[in-house]
Design an enzyme around this catalytic site. Structure first.
Site, PDB file in Angstrom:
ATOM      1  N   ALA A   1      -8.913 -11.605   9.504  1.00  0.00           N
ATOM      2  CA  ALA A   1      -7.840 -11.752   8.520  1.00  0.00           C
ATOM      3  C   ALA A   1      -7.182 -13.124   8.607  1.00  0.00           C
ATOM      4  O   ALA A   1      -7.520 -13.952   9.460  1.00  0.00           O
ATOM      5  CB  ALA A   1      -6.816 -10.641   8.705  1.00  0.00           C
ATOM      6  N   HIS A   2      -6.212 -13.350   7.727  1.00  0.00           N
ATOM      7  CA  HIS A   2      -5.603 -14.676   7.622  1.00  0.00           C
ATOM      8  C   HIS A   2      -4.832 -15.061   8.887  1.00  0.00           C
ATOM      9  O   HIS A   2      -4.198 -14.251   9.541  1.00  0.00           O
ATOM     10  CB  HIS A   2      -4.719 -14.792   6.378  1.00  0.00           C
ATOM     11  CG  HIS A   2      -3.569 -13.835   6.309  1.00  0.00           C
ATOM     12  ND1 HIS A   2      -2.748 -13.769   5.214  1.00  0.00           N
ATOM     13  CD2 HIS A   2      -3.092 -12.918   7.173  1.00  0.00           C
ATOM     14  CE1 HIS A   2      -1.823 -12.858   5.410  1.00  0.00           C
ATOM     15  NE2 HIS A   2      -2.009 -12.326   6.598  1.00  0.00           N
TER      16      HIS A   2
END
Length: 340
Positions: free
Chosen positions: A237-238
């Site tokens: 994920a980011h």
């Protein structure tokens, strides 16, 4: 390609036992090897296969070589030796240098010498490709992205804008790098999208499996450091940071803004919750759910092992009763102390 045991010994720093002029053309398992092939014994439980192997030569430890009467290369780690020889004799097809007529390349893109661009690939504005980069059929490399020398994208890899990939990397088919992170604000029950304006920074000698997703950062970058290996169908994920030489097995998930240390092993199907840190040298067993910070190296597990269904059902019921049972035990302990 043919290579002699003498040449292989120089590559590996190995000691030769037997015919130094023997030619090797490929590698194989002890069970499947035939004449002209090199095999290896890395686990003593396969010693019986060593005695029966048809391999022309075998990579062995000094201990195992003392009992073997065939041709051998004696090394400290036969499995690593096998990997090195397999790399040397690798016959995986490569893209032919040049640009396929159907590829679409922006005029501002810079292509290094020896670059290969496959059919229907798209190279965006201000992209920089290093020397000998291989871009497979159907790949897309977005605006202002950089791919280092000797890196290969297999077919249908999508690299969004502002993604940097280092040199000597491999990215397998179907992987997406730089898609938007899952960033939203909640306004009275309605989701308000937060533009993901960071990028992705991938180091050197990184390999990423098929159909893996690496999200771009919300503001700063998502980072994959040198030497990381990532299996198929992994979600990163980011703003995640993956430390140097960490290995992530298939189906593992790292939620946003978590940091994984160096030299970690993340088992298949495991998950790390968001905004956590995991120390260097941690081994997370397959199927484990990490919900708190891990500060010390070691092996961590949480998954329930497989068992016969009836037993699993009974244990699940007992687990739900655990708090009640604990309270009852505490009460009994107090009663026992009071009666002394």
């Amino acid at each position: 390609m043919k290579v002699t045991l003498k040449e292989l010994s120089q590559l590996l720093g190995a000691t030769i036992k037997g015919d130094a002029t023997l030619e090797i053309t490929s590698v194989a398992t002890l069970e499947d090897a035939t004449q002209g092939q090199l095999s290896f014994l890395a686990n003593s439980k396969y010693r019986a296969q060593l005695e029966a192997t048809q391999a022309s030569a075998v990579l062995l430890s000094e201990k195992e070589a003392s009992c073997y009467h065939g041709n051998a290369l004696i090394v400290s780690d036969p499995y690593v030796g096998f990997a090195r020889v397999a790399q040397l004799l690798d016959t995986t097809p490569k893209e032919t240098p040049g640009i396929h007529p159907s590829a679409q390349i922006d005029t501002s893109a810079i292509l290094g010498d020896g670059a290969a661009i496959g059919a229907n690939a798209v190279i965006g504005a201000n992209v920089i490709l290093g020397e000998n980069v291989q871009i497979g059929p159907g790949c897309v490399v977005g605006e202002s992205s950089i791919i280092g020398s000797n890196t290969r994208l297999w077919a249908n890899v999508s690299v969004y804008h502002n993604v940097h990939i280092g040199h000597d990397c491999i990215v397998h088919s179907g992987t997406v790098i730089g898609s938007d992170g899952f960033g939203y604000a909640n306004e009275r029950g309605n989701w308000v999208k937060i533009p993901q304006t960071g990028g992705v920074r991938i180091g050197n000698h990184v390999e990423i499996g098929a159909c893996t997703s690496i999200d771009r950062g919300a503001l700063s970058h998502t980072e994959i450091h040198d030497g990381v290996i990532i299996d198929n169908q992994v979600q990163i994920a980011h703003n995640v940071v993956i430390g140097q030489n960490t290995a992530m097995a298939g189906g593992s998930i790292i939620a946003g803004s978590s940091t994984i240390g160096k030299y970690c092993i993340i088992g298949g199907g495991s998950a790390v919750a968001g905004h956590l840190s995991v120390a260097d040298g941690v081994h997370i067993s397959g199927g484990t759910n990490v919900t708190s910070v891990i500060r010390e190296k070691g092996v961590y597990s949480s998954a329930t092992i497989a068992m016969e269904n009836k037993l699993w059902r009974r244990n699940t019921v007992r687990f739900r009763q655990l708090d009640e049972l604990f309270s009852r035990v505490k009460t009994l302990e107090k009663s026992a102390k009071g009666s002394e």
